[in-house]
Write an enzyme that holds these catalytic residues in place. Sequence first.
Site, mmCIF file in Angstrom:
data_model
loop_
_atom_site.group_PDB
_atom_site.id
_atom_site.type_symbol
_atom_site.label_atom_id
_atom_site.label_comp_id
_atom_site.label_asym_id
_atom_site.label_seq_id
_atom_site.Cartn_x
_atom_site.Cartn_y
_atom_site.Cartn_z
ATOM 1 N N LYS A 22 0.848 -1.209 0.000
ATOM 2 C CA LYS A 22 0.000 0.000 0.000
ATOM 3 C C LYS A 22 0.882 1.257 0.000
ATOM 4 O O LYS A 22 0.659 2.180 -0.781
ATOM 5 C CB LYS A 22 -0.880 0.008 1.246
ATOM 6 C CG LYS A 22 -1.561 1.350 1.536
ATOM 7 C CD LYS A 22 -2.458 1.305 2.742
ATOM 8 C CE LYS A 22 -1.739 1.528 4.033
ATOM 9 N NZ LYS A 22 -1.422 2.914 4.383
ATOM 10 N N ASN A 23 1.907 1.270 0.840
ATOM 11 C CA ASN A 23 2.694 2.500 1.008
ATOM 12 C C ASN A 23 3.746 2.718 -0.075
ATOM 13 O O ASN A 23 4.441 3.724 -0.061
ATOM 14 C CB ASN A 23 3.321 2.536 2.405
ATOM 15 C CG ASN A 23 2.260 2.737 3.473
ATOM 16 O OD1 ASN A 23 1.099 3.034 3.153
ATOM 17 N ND2 ASN A 23 2.621 2.548 4.718
ATOM 18 N N CYS A 116 -4.785 12.580 12.683
ATOM 19 C CA CYS A 116 -5.516 11.313 12.705
ATOM 20 C C CYS A 116 -5.312 10.741 14.108
ATOM 21 O O CYS A 116 -4.654 11.350 14.945
ATOM 22 C CB CYS A 116 -5.017 10.370 11.623
ATOM 23 S SG CYS A 116 -3.435 9.651 12.011
ATOM 24 N N ARG A 121 0.505 14.786 12.882
ATOM 25 C CA ARG A 121 0.999 14.467 11.533
ATOM 26 C C ARG A 121 1.049 15.689 10.612
ATOM 27 O O ARG A 121 0.405 15.758 9.571
ATOM 28 C CB ARG A 121 0.176 13.330 10.952
ATOM 29 C CG ARG A 121 0.225 12.141 11.901
ATOM 30 C CD ARG A 121 -0.307 10.889 11.390
ATOM 31 N NE ARG A 121 0.478 10.354 10.295
ATOM 32 C CZ ARG A 121 0.046 9.308 9.591
ATOM 33 N NH1 ARG A 121 -1.114 8.792 9.870
ATOM 34 N NH2 ARG A 121 0.763 8.850 8.591
ATOM 35 N N VAL A 123 2.558 18.543 7.928
ATOM 36 C CA VAL A 123 3.264 18.390 6.637
ATOM 37 C C VAL A 123 4.203 19.572 6.411
ATOM 38 O O VAL A 123 4.502 19.933 5.266
ATOM 39 C CB VAL A 123 2.263 18.244 5.466
ATOM 40 C CG1 VAL A 123 1.538 16.904 5.547
ATOM 41 C CG2 VAL A 123 1.248 19.400 5.462
ATOM 42 N N ASP A 308 4.913 0.674 12.084
ATOM 43 C CA ASP A 308 3.694 0.018 11.595
ATOM 44 C C ASP A 308 3.584 -1.432 12.053
ATOM 45 O O ASP A 308 2.584 -2.087 11.786
ATOM 46 C CB ASP A 308 3.639 0.070 10.064
ATOM 47 C CG ASP A 308 3.380 1.484 9.579
ATOM 48 O OD1 ASP A 308 3.503 1.728 8.360
ATOM 49 O OD2 ASP A 308 3.083 2.349 10.410
ATOM 50 N N ARG A 400 -8.613 -0.505 4.893
ATOM 51 C CA ARG A 400 -7.763 0.474 4.199
ATOM 52 C C ARG A 400 -6.436 -0.153 3.805
ATOM 53 O O ARG A 400 -5.813 0.266 2.851
ATOM 54 C CB ARG A 400 -7.487 1.662 5.125
ATOM 55 C CG ARG A 400 -8.719 2.377 5.578
ATOM 56 C CD ARG A 400 -8.374 3.616 6.345
ATOM 57 N NE ARG A 400 -7.408 4.422 5.608
ATOM 58 C CZ ARG A 400 -7.041 5.640 6.007
ATOM 59 N NH1 ARG A 400 -7.553 6.149 7.110
ATOM 60 N NH2 ARG A 400 -6.178 6.338 5.320
#
Length: 420
Positions: A22-23, A116, A121, A123, A308, A400
């Site tokens: 996914k990443n 989240c 988080r 940017v 993760d 997700r």
Amino acid sequence: MDKLLIEGGHRLQGEAEMSGAKNAALPILCAALLTREPLTLTNVPQLNDIGTMLKLLAQMGVAVQRDGSVVTLDASGLDNPLAPYEMVKTMRASILVLGPLVARCGEAKVSLPGGCAIGARPVDQHIKGLTAMGADIAVEHGYVVARTSRLRGARLFTDMVTVTGTENLMMAAVLADGETVIENAAREPEVVDLANCLVAMGARISGAGSDVIRIQGVERLHGATHRIMPDRIETGTYLCAAAATGGEIRLTGTSAAYLDAVVDKLMDAGCDIRTEKSPSFEAIVLRAPRRLKAVSIRTAPYPAFPTDMQAQFMAINALAEGTSIIRETIFENRFMHAVELARLGADIRIDGNTAVVQGVAQLDGATVMATDLRASAGLIIAGLVARGETVIERIYHLDRGYERIEQKLAALGATVRRLS
Ligand code: EPZ
């Protein structure tokens, strides 16, 4: 809202095929914005986050064709460099369109991703780097509004290691005028996969995978075909699930190459792990002892232990023999799964970014709530070994990032089903 019902007590045995990462897929989908020619991607995982990103690109004018795990993107019709709040708020990785849009169109309007569950988080590093490359950036009404005639190469230094920050700046730099050097770059394998795709499209990049990445800007990029790398976090999650249940599994379509820190910890916990390599594929085989030994972990940027995988290891430590210390150094609030694990009987004490886990002999099924993608995985692992039934609520988080997780677990012998 969907729930997952798990009946604990079944050893995981058998084989499962892992999906594309996914990443890696998320930034690589955004790389299509950098060229007018088609970009074809294979081994793209079929996940909600991928669907969200494809919708976001399509509303910008990108033609999207999808056939299972093959996705073709054609951004020749790109005419709307906007990422609206309604879409960005459901997926923070939408920020990854910012760099490519500024590089390709000279402008972008991208909603700031909200925080989240696991942290604020911000940017700011993405914005700092683009500003250093000559973009005029304003943050107004919740949007990053960027504009430039043409980005110019610059020497960039990120204050902390940021994965999507490195990816955004690398994508901005490939069409800039001159050389860009990114210092303190993220070394994650997904950054390398993106760099490999960009090079296949005609970009000039060296140093990806190290903490200094050099990019020589070129006039334009061309189309390419690229296969997304295997998902190392999905792989690590299934290894932990098998380890927790005292099982024996074989994972195909994946590689142990990017999981050294995780494999080391599972071996310290008492698992026997070996890889099977052949010219056409690689597999990982894990055999677990009846009970694991507790292992302490400290998360940090790649190649150290990945954040993760922290929730998954908290779950296996909850039942392991002994006491373990878990330190989370990347995100400020990534222990929410601890209170849910405690509902199953785990003995975990949190002190700031440190958790002390005292292994117990048994967990008992209960209803628990998923709070974020990887916390959900940790709760599944605990549910697989808890006595009786565990119901996990809010499993939209899970969808997700884990493709067909019920089917893969059921094929390995778990009793798991989705309750709508
Ligand atoms: C990526 O998130 C991953 N997401 C995350 O995976 C992963 O947990 C994280 O990297 C760390 O490995 C994707 O790749 C899509 P960061 P990212 O920027 O890039 C701070 C999952 O479960 N920071 O490396 O958003 C930040 O707050 C997800 O698949 C700033 O302060 O993470 C964090 O504390 C969850 N300013 C730290 O740096 C910035 O401008 C690392 O964040 C950028 C980051």
